[in-house]
Design a protein around this motif. Structure first.
Motif: not given
Length: 361
Positions: A199, A196, A145, A142-143
């Motif tokens: 990031a 996320r 992506e 998730i992070i």
């Protein structure tokens, strides 16, 4: 300053390798975000032929700027258009008309490829930490992506290293990166969403009611985390919320929306000290006071009636159907959004601030 991973009850903090964030007061410095006459109208269709019979005016001519490194709080009742405004700025919802500039780049005219590149500069924190995370993906994926999408990581080792740094920045233990969202609490899931969002080291973060779905005991921790990250990374926030106490904690300025329009904008403490618009006054009077004696004595301003439909908003001032100070011209003339005093803007026909409700004896 670095911080060890903490559990749900701890407050996160920024990274040790980030530069000092820029500070900005209302109106100071160059504007990072410029929104001009933004409109989002959703067509309403009926019948077998799906003919358009009208349009829901979710956002109806919104304009504002946000200085670099500042936080603009966007507040109002549910359905006033504040979340749609945030999504339209990022083009998660396509604007009907208007202009949006981010650091001088016109976003509304960008093609798909150019918009994808520009998304590195703007990210969103969603309201619901349960619905905004893919339950089939680990926290690592998730992070990572956005990092993978923009080609910022080349190997599994590099990906894991970057994700570990991001998790530490938001107060999560990197050892948990291979777990799934359902294994975390609500506050921890929101920290994953924040990791996320930051990031790509964006310039602008739109936070769409990021604490409204969390327990009260966790809300302050998330707000403190957002404040720490802004200071460490130099982030600029558009903070969408209906909780005025949360907005006051984080925002440099506040813009108040009603039925698709901004009716007042001011530096935060000035707005709380003396609201210029009757709707703002009603919102502030609804905030509970922690002192029981003061709470019992004060008089709340209760608005009568329901919010009109954005499908058929009233003529003139949209607020006149509920305003205790309405005049004849309010039902026919749209009030101009004017600067009454330096840094204080309001759309109201009243020439003086509305009188505050008197305390009960």
């Amino acid at each position: 300053m670095s911080h060890a991973p903490v559990d749900e009850k701890a407050v996160g903090a920024g990274p040790s390798d980030a530069g000092a964030g820029e500070s900005a007061s209302p109106g100071a410095g160059a504007a990072l975000l410029e929104v001009q006459d933004l409109r989002v109208h959703f067509p309403v269709r009926r019948g077998l032929l799906q003919r358009q019979v009208g349009a829901v005016r979710a956002v109806d001519g919104v304009s504002f700027t946000v200085p670099r490194g500042a936080t603009l709080g966007l507040v109002g009742e549910s359905g006033c258009g504040k979340s749609t405004t945030g999504r339209a700025i990022l083009r998660l919802v396509e604007p009907t008309s208007g202009r949006v500039r981010l650091d001088g780049v016109e976003l509304t005219t960008l093609g798909a490829r150019a918009l994808r590149r520009e998304r590195r500069q703007m990210q969103m924190i969603f309201q619901d930490p349960y619905a905004s995370l893919n339950p089939r993906m680990t926290v690592l994926d998730i992070i990572a992506e956005p990092l993978r999408t923009h080609g910022l990581v080349r190997s599994r080792e590099q990906t894991a290293t970057e994700v570990a740094k991001l998790m530490e920045m938001v107060g999560l233990a990197p050892a948990y990166m291979r777990r799934y969202p359902h294994e975390f609490s609500g506050g921890q899931r929101q920290r994953v969403g924040i990791a996320r969002a930051i990031a790509l080291r964006p310039k602008l973060v739109v936070a769409d009611e990021p604490v409204s779905a969390l327990d009260v005991s966790i809300q302050a921790q998330i707000l403190n985390l957002l404040e720490d990250l802004q200071r460490e990374l130099g982030l600029t926030y558009l903070f969408v919320a209906h909780d005025l106490a949360a907005v006051r904690h984080l925002s440099t300025e506040i813009a108040v929306m009603y039925l698709g329009r901004v009716v007042e904008r001011s530096e935060t403490e000035a707005l709380f000290a003396q609201p210029l618009h009757p709707y703002t006054q009603a919102l502030l009077s609804a905030i509970p006071v922690p002192d029981p004696t003061v709470e019992r004595q004060r008089r709340r301003l209760v608005l009568m009636g329901e919010v009109p439909s954005p499908l058929a908003p009233p003529a003139g001032c949209h607020f006149h159907t509920r305003c205790p100070h309405r005049m004849e011209q309010c039902s026919t003339e749209v009030p101009e959004f004017t600067e009454r005093t330096p840094g204080r803007w309001v759309a109201c026909h009243l020439q003086a601030p509305p009188p505050m409700p008197e305390a009960e004896a």
